[in-house]
Design a protein around this motif. Structure first.
Motif, PDB file in Angstrom:
ATOM      1  N   VAL A   5      30.359  43.110  41.483  1.00 33.16           N
ATOM      2  CA  VAL A   5      31.349  42.083  41.185  1.00 33.16           C
ATOM      3  C   VAL A   5      31.397  41.112  42.352  1.00 33.16           C
ATOM      4  O   VAL A   5      31.440  41.529  43.511  1.00 33.16           O
ATOM      5  CB  VAL A   5      32.750  42.689  40.961  1.00 33.16           C
ATOM      6  CG1 VAL A   5      33.781  41.591  40.718  1.00 33.16           C
ATOM      7  CG2 VAL A   5      32.741  43.667  39.795  1.00 33.16           C
ATOM      8  N   VAL A   6      31.368  39.818  42.040  1.00 36.40           N
ATOM      9  CA  VAL A   6      31.529  38.790  43.063  1.00 36.40           C
ATOM     10  C   VAL A   6      32.818  38.029  42.750  1.00 36.40           C
ATOM     11  O   VAL A   6      32.939  37.411  41.696  1.00 36.40           O
ATOM     12  CB  VAL A   6      30.336  37.815  43.099  1.00 36.40           C
ATOM     13  CG1 VAL A   6      30.510  36.814  44.237  1.00 36.40           C
ATOM     14  CG2 VAL A   6      29.028  38.573  43.261  1.00 36.40           C
ATOM     15  N   PHE A   7      33.780  38.132  43.647  1.00 29.32           N
ATOM     16  CA  PHE A   7      35.034  37.385  43.513  1.00 29.32           C
ATOM     17  C   PHE A   7      34.830  36.004  44.136  1.00 29.32           C
ATOM     18  O   PHE A   7      34.591  35.892  45.340  1.00 29.32           O
ATOM     19  CB  PHE A   7      36.177  38.124  44.210  1.00 29.32           C
ATOM     20  CG  PHE A   7      36.456  39.490  43.641  1.00 29.32           C
ATOM     21  CD1 PHE A   7      37.267  39.635  42.530  1.00 29.32           C
ATOM     22  CD2 PHE A   7      35.896  40.623  44.217  1.00 29.32           C
ATOM     23  CE1 PHE A   7      37.528  40.890  42.004  1.00 29.32           C
ATOM     24  CE2 PHE A   7      36.154  41.879  43.706  1.00 29.32           C
ATOM     25  CZ  PHE A   7      36.973  42.017  42.587  1.00 29.32           C
ATOM     26  N   VAL A   8      34.920  34.978  43.327  1.00 27.56           N
ATOM     27  CA  VAL A   8      34.585  33.624  43.770  1.00 27.56           C
ATOM     28  C   VAL A   8      35.826  32.748  43.773  1.00 27.56           C
ATOM     29  O   VAL A   8      36.488  32.576  42.738  1.00 27.56           O
ATOM     30  CB  VAL A   8      33.506  32.994  42.858  1.00 27.56           C
ATOM     31  CG1 VAL A   8      33.299  31.525  43.208  1.00 27.56           C
ATOM     32  CG2 VAL A   8      32.200  33.749  42.988  1.00 27.56           C
ATOM     33  N   GLY A   9      36.141  32.187  44.926  1.00 23.25           N
ATOM     34  CA  GLY A   9      37.196  31.190  44.999  1.00 23.25           C
ATOM     35  C   GLY A   9      36.716  29.893  44.377  1.00 23.25           C
ATOM     36  O   GLY A   9      35.800  29.248  44.898  1.00 23.25           O
ATOM     37  N   ALA A  10      37.319  29.513  43.249  1.00 23.64           N
ATOM     38  CA  ALA A  10      36.839  28.357  42.488  1.00 23.64           C
ATOM     39  C   ALA A  10      37.464  27.047  42.940  1.00 23.64           C
ATOM     40  O   ALA A  10      37.148  25.991  42.394  1.00 23.64           O
ATOM     41  CB  ALA A  10      37.112  28.571  41.001  1.00 23.64           C
ATOM     42  N   GLY A  11      38.337  27.099  43.947  1.00 22.59           N
ATOM     43  CA  GLY A  11      38.968  25.881  44.421  1.00 22.59           C
ATOM     44  C   GLY A  11      40.291  25.607  43.744  1.00 22.59           C
ATOM     45  O   GLY A  11      40.703  26.311  42.817  1.00 22.59           O
ATOM     46  N   PRO A  12      40.982  24.546  44.160  1.00 19.29           N
ATOM     47  CA  PRO A  12      42.331  24.279  43.677  1.00 19.29           C
ATOM     48  C   PRO A  12      42.408  23.657  42.293  1.00 19.29           C
ATOM     49  O   PRO A  12      43.485  23.592  41.703  1.00 19.29           O
ATOM     50  CB  PRO A  12      42.877  23.309  44.728  1.00 19.29           C
ATOM     51  CG  PRO A  12      41.656  22.585  45.201  1.00 19.29           C
ATOM     52  CD  PRO A  12      40.559  23.601  45.201  1.00 19.29           C
ATOM     53  N   GLY A  13      41.290  23.168  41.777  1.00 22.43           N
ATOM     54  CA  GLY A  13      41.331  22.537  40.453  1.00 22.43           C
ATOM     55  C   GLY A  13      40.158  21.623  40.205  1.00 22.43           C
ATOM     56  O   GLY A  13      39.461  21.759  39.200  1.00 22.43           O
ATOM     57  N   ALA A  14      39.899  20.701  41.109  1.00 24.59           N
ATOM     58  CA  ALA A  14      38.783  19.774  40.930  1.00 24.59           C
ATOM     59  C   ALA A  14      37.472  20.546  40.860  1.00 24.59           C
ATOM     60  O   ALA A  14      37.206  21.415  41.693  1.00 24.59           O
ATOM     61  CB  ALA A  14      38.741  18.765  42.073  1.00 24.59           C
TER      62      ALA A  14
END
Length: 315
Positions: free
Chosen positions: A45-54
């Motif tokens: 499993v890779v937990f990826v921070g997708a950013g705040p929205g953009a």
């Protein structure tokens, strides 16, 4: 991270369209063939921070992990569909907004059995209010390898949108990231009134409900009524709203703009810092360090000594 909504977790084994409709469809035949291969690789499993929205604020590493995944867990209320353009066309896409932690654990168990590469998208940065702790514990219990890819958090995005730094020399050199206890309790030693007593820059997540009580706690803790406040709703999204007000105007401002969720509140004296000279020490001509040496060379004999300073250590 969308600042005022927990990142809901995923269900087990259901596909969803990438337009956010949540329509369920069976897994593809190609995916079945892949899962039935004799030489099953080790799942992870890779937990990826997708950013705040953009969509363009996901990191290069995060986009690469998303593109390598067999299964993508998508928090569609917090991560826009455009981010999913990095995913493979044949990837199984699972929405997470209508399922529980028990469901996500079932998915991880399936990844372990079938050798699946799972990308678990998290809004913002996974380190902050991301329900990450319990998911990591599940991976550890089943000996399932995992990785965490950091992301751009909502606080960084909000500071950029406001066009200013949050740590201002000789004004505010500390940041407090916290929330007010509403539906979920806080530890006894993290009461908001006591944290407010420091008087420095504070970022409040998950705290826009009951704004009058919030203001009362902050005032009781020691912030002045005129303390500058910034409100960021869905920062970096197309419908982003940025507002500024005084602390004693906060409740009325939230009410008048009908902001009740997905908002971050930042307050403190650093927000008022204008054009006056607040120069960082590290770039002053009389501030020496191992890359810009002044005075006796003996001061810099140990280049690894933190006391010698560098660009990253000075305020």
């Amino acid at each position: 991270m969308s600042a005022d909504a927990h990142d809901d977790v995923v269900g087990s084994g259901t596909d969803a369209t990438r337009d956010g409709s949540g329509v369920v469809a069976p897994a593809s035949a190609e995916a079945d063939d892949r899962l039935g291969a004799a030489d099953t690789p080790e799942g992870r499993v890779v937990f990826v921070g997708a950013g705040p929205g953009a969509a363009d604020l996901i990191t290069l590493r995060g986009a690469r992990a998303l593109g390598e995944a067999d299964v993508v867990v998508w928090p569609r209320s917090l991560v826009p569909p455009e981010v999913m353009e990095h995913a493979r066309e044949d990837a199984e896409v699972l929405t997470s907004d209508d399922h529980t932690l028990e469901d996500v654990i079932q998915l991880f168990a399936r990844a372990k059995r079938e050798g699946l590469n799972v990308c678990r998208l998290q809004s913002g940065d996974p380190a902050i209010y991301a329900t990450l702790h319990e998911q990591i514990n599940a991976c550890r219990r089943m000996d399932l390898p995992y990785e965490i890819v950091p992301g751009v958090g909502s606080l960084s995005a909000m500071a950029a949108a406001l066009g200013q730094e949050l740590t201002v020399p000789e004004v505010a050199q500390s940041l407090i990231l916290t929330r007010r206890a509403v539906r979920v309790p806080m530890p006894e030693n993290e009461r908001l009134q006591e944290l407010a007593g420091h008087g420095t820059t504070m970022a409040l997540y998950l705290s826009v409900r009951r704004p009058r009580e919030l203001v009362a706690d902050l005032l009781a803790g020691g912030y002045a009524p005129e303390t500058p406040v910034a409100i960021g709703y869905r920062v970096s999204w197309p419908d982003e709203v940025l507002l500024r007000c005084r602390l004693d105007e906060l409740a009325a401002t939230l009410k008048s703009h009908k902001i009740t969720t997905q908002a971050l509140i930042v307050l403190g004296p650093g927000l008022a810092a204008g054009e006056e000279e607040r120069r960082s020490h590290v770039y002053r001509p009389n501030y020496g360090h191992r890359y810009r040496r002044l005075g006796s060379p003996k001061r810099y004999k140990d280049a690894g000594d933190s006391s010698s300073g560098d660009e990253s250590t000075g305020p």
